[in-house]
Design an enzyme around this catalytic site. Sequence first.
Site, PDB file in Angstrom:
ATOM      1  N   HIS A 148       2.090  12.183  -0.544  1.00  0.00           N
ATOM      2  CA  HIS A 148       1.668  13.581  -0.454  1.00  0.00           C
ATOM      3  C   HIS A 148       2.906  14.441  -0.708  1.00  0.00           C
ATOM      4  O   HIS A 148       3.936  14.265  -0.060  1.00  0.00           O
ATOM      5  CB  HIS A 148       1.079  13.879   0.923  1.00  0.00           C
ATOM      6  N   SER A 179       0.851  -1.182   0.000  1.00  0.00           N
ATOM      7  CA  SER A 179       0.000   0.000   0.000  1.00  0.00           C
ATOM      8  C   SER A 179       0.887   1.232   0.000  1.00  0.00           C
ATOM      9  O   SER A 179       1.844   1.316   0.776  1.00  0.00           O
ATOM     10  CB  SER A 179      -0.915   0.006   1.227  1.00  0.00           C
ATOM     11  N   THR A 185      -1.923  -3.088  -4.097  1.00  0.00           N
ATOM     12  CA  THR A 185      -2.349  -4.380  -4.622  1.00  0.00           C
ATOM     13  C   THR A 185      -2.240  -5.396  -3.503  1.00  0.00           C
ATOM     14  O   THR A 185      -1.403  -5.254  -2.602  1.00  0.00           O
ATOM     15  CB  THR A 185      -1.509  -4.833  -5.837  1.00  0.00           C
ATOM     16  N   HIS A 241      -2.062   7.366  -4.985  1.00  0.00           N
ATOM     17  CA  HIS A 241      -2.305   6.187  -4.158  1.00  0.00           C
ATOM     18  C   HIS A 241      -2.206   4.951  -5.040  1.00  0.00           C
ATOM     19  O   HIS A 241      -2.625   4.960  -6.204  1.00  0.00           O
ATOM     20  CB  HIS A 241      -3.709   6.253  -3.536  1.00  0.00           C
TER      21      HIS A 241
END
Length: 303
Positions: A131, A127, A144, A141
């Site tokens: 930013h 994940s 998987t 973002h």
Amino acid sequence: MTDVADLGAASDADPRTAWSERQRRAEAWFQELRDQICAAFEELEDELAPPQQHADRPAGRFDYKVWDRTDDSGAPGGGGRMGLMRGRVFEKVGVNTSTVYGTFSPEFAKQIPGAAENPQFWASGISLVAHMQSPLVPAVHMNTRHIVTSKSWFGGGADLNPMYPVDADTADFHAALQRACDAHNPAYYEKFKAWCDDYFMIKHRGEARGVGGIFYDYLEEDWDADFAFTQDVGRAFLEIYPQLVRRHLQEPWTEENRQHQLFRRGRYVEFNLIYDRGTTFGLKTGGNVEAILMSLPPQAAWP
């Protein structure tokens, strides 16, 4: 597929001995992709040059933290590795991998395919949320994952979140993901693009979180094909996102741009805390709270 009842069995000295070869392959890929992405992001940190803002700061590097999880039963429940960088290009970027296993709570098991029949599970994935310092560089973002209950499936996707949408960036991001989709199934891109648009809608505001991408879940038709597709989604992200960062890396920005960025980040916070399924899954399965909430920006604002 490995019998999920064996995962995390108390009789095993190391629950991973019960994992199937397929599960080990998936876990290894997520870790390999993490390392490639982190290396690419550190290269971007090195490329910022004067007179751009923050170019006088040291280039950022990832800090890593390993965490372990205990299942509700008290048995070992896996864990993960959290990578966090606060730099001069990336204001805050987290790249996390985890592999967790154990037993869902009876309430949460009803929400997960195959868990009502047997509440034991195994899940592994990557994940990522970035930013950026510059309001002109898009946030992003990607994740998987592979999940095993009495069923077994892949899911994930990627979506771009610019503060100021640029048509060429949006087109190129989508084109990279479409190429990954088309290499496996010509129907994937339109289906998964529409799924992404629907999923990343901030319903209480009636607006999209960003400019979309793809989102897919419950992919379980053919393990090898689904794994290959999931790998190509990761590779497509690794190919296109650094290109988009480089396009805008040296563009100057203003305090007005910064304030707009903080307001847009507020929308990101609202989605992740109210609607995001990954956040819910992590918290409901006893994951590392710091790693789960690394998706939140370091600063945000509301009008």
